[in-house]
Design an enzyme around this catalytic site. Sequence first.
Site, mmCIF file in Angstrom:
data_model
loop_
_atom_site.group_PDB
_atom_site.id
_atom_site.type_symbol
_atom_site.label_atom_id
_atom_site.label_comp_id
_atom_site.label_asym_id
_atom_site.label_seq_id
_atom_site.Cartn_x
_atom_site.Cartn_y
_atom_site.Cartn_z
ATOM 1 N N ASP A 202 0.637 -1.162 0.030
ATOM 2 C CA ASP A 202 -0.167 -0.189 0.212
ATOM 3 C C ASP A 202 0.888 1.582 -0.017
ATOM 4 O O ASP A 202 1.735 1.235 0.952
ATOM 5 C CB ASP A 202 -1.258 0.196 1.300
ATOM 6 C CG ASP A 202 -2.064 1.133 1.402
ATOM 7 O OD1 ASP A 202 -3.040 1.108 0.422
ATOM 8 O OD2 ASP A 202 -2.196 1.695 1.647
ATOM 9 N N GLU A 258 14.721 -14.601 -0.629
ATOM 10 C CA GLU A 258 15.443 -15.259 0.119
ATOM 11 C C GLU A 258 14.628 -16.625 0.208
ATOM 12 O O GLU A 258 14.850 -18.058 0.463
ATOM 13 C CB GLU A 258 15.870 -15.101 1.335
ATOM 14 C CG GLU A 258 16.705 -13.891 2.134
ATOM 15 C CD GLU A 258 16.816 -13.186 3.589
ATOM 16 O OE1 GLU A 258 16.424 -14.479 4.320
ATOM 17 O OE2 GLU A 258 17.228 -12.775 4.076
#
Length: 531
Positions: A202, A258
């Site tokens: 957002d 990751e």
Amino acid sequence: MADGQDWWRGSVTYQIYPRSFMDADGDGIGDLKGITARLDHVAGLGVDAIWVSPVFPSPMADMGYDVSDYCDIDPTFGTLEDFDEMVARAHDLGLKVIIDQVLSHASDQHPHFIESRASRDNEKADWFVWADPKPDGTPPNNWLAIFGGSAWQWDARRRQYYFHNFLPEQPDWNFHNPQVQDYLLDCVRFWLDRGVDGFRLDTVNFYVHDQMLRDNAANPAPGAQEASRPFEMQYTLFSKNRPENLTFLERLRALLDEYEGRAMVGEVGDSHHAIELMGQYTSGGDRLHMAYSFEMLGPDFSPGHFRERVESFFRHAPDGWPCWAFSNHDVPRHVGRWLDHGADQDALARQAAALLLSLEGSICLYQGEELGQVDTVLAFEELTDPEGINFWPERTGRDGCRTPMTWEAEAPNGGFSTADRPWLPVKAPQQARAVSTQRDNDSVLAFYRAMLALRRSDPDLRLGKTEFLNHDDPVLGFRRGEAMICIFNLSPETVSLPLEEPIVPLLDQVAEVSGRDLTLGPNGFVIGRVA
């Protein structure tokens, strides 16, 4: 399911607004169990992913975009176990799961803000943006809040102002403090470990503020000073869009990298440089995977507008990636915005779907688009949205596009809820377009399924580069990839035009192809391959 690290390229995501999707417990508010129960509908459309708007604990001053706990579920929507069940069901159906992350600001009920405002010398004292008043007691600068008034709120305990881009109940985090960044990254990791496939970020260009607190200048854009919101009268150079945003986005990208196959899309809210920021924020392979803006969420429905936005993005960011949308929970639904350009509601809805799903980039659909819905007309006393309440009647707010999804035309509340009164009303025009009414092959819903199947199956339409064709208004035409031709008549009048080369239609609406001659009726279009 689109698999692999780059599943998001060319993908289509379906936005679910949880309060309004499906109410499983009968309290009038949609919930996670309701989403899980209706995921078959979403998977049946042929999309790649769902985006779930905020379901975190919140006082709901801004319907969940004021988060008081980033690592739990608000009881309104269910429990963490309900969330896990939703994710598992989505994955079983071949859907990726993207969730909202509201990192630019928190709720004033967040424990860290409660601690921060208690004194100037506690451990969280500089986790939010605090500033002394001017000698005359006024705020430290002229920054304005999107929902009206100053972006600074006085706090008597600290005898300072705190900064809020939105409501006073939504204080902005201080991203200049590395501990704040670390905390927010840990919150993101919590959901990655829980199995989500990505995030919708957002207000991604609002994270960092100017540490010198310099005044914003007046907005030089034509007509800006006649805007209904004072916020739009400013050129927000210092209250957002700061270059330090990129450093945090790189940290965020490193975290997602990751994990295998994760992606994030950022919402760029800006009236000045949105396309440029989209490009900047997605370039280089170490920032956002995708970005979208409000550039196609407005009233303009012209060939030049769509062409300029697409060409401008790839001109500014040849290695970036856009995500295009025509509707979401913050703007009036596009069929209603563009009705003046339509022969009828269904024809316009089908054409808009064909156009959006033909664009280069990734795509986001908002719940109810596939039914051809328009905004619900609400009375002032029915509003819940602070924007509508504060700016009524010049701006009626966002409630009209947030009313409940309609499933069964004959059921109370359109099958959304068994409650006597849902959180927003279900009215006759929306109920008449329920899923249950759209079973025939000519329905808007059937067209969405067909168009999504074509995009998903055709490499040119999903990933091909765009070359715009030179047609006169009101015609928009472009080639995708090696051999896909897409031509749209963006008007309620019939047009005829020559084709550069013969095509074989794959999907069309009121279109007649005869050799190298093409006639398109009102809102007509043809998507086909070069013969």
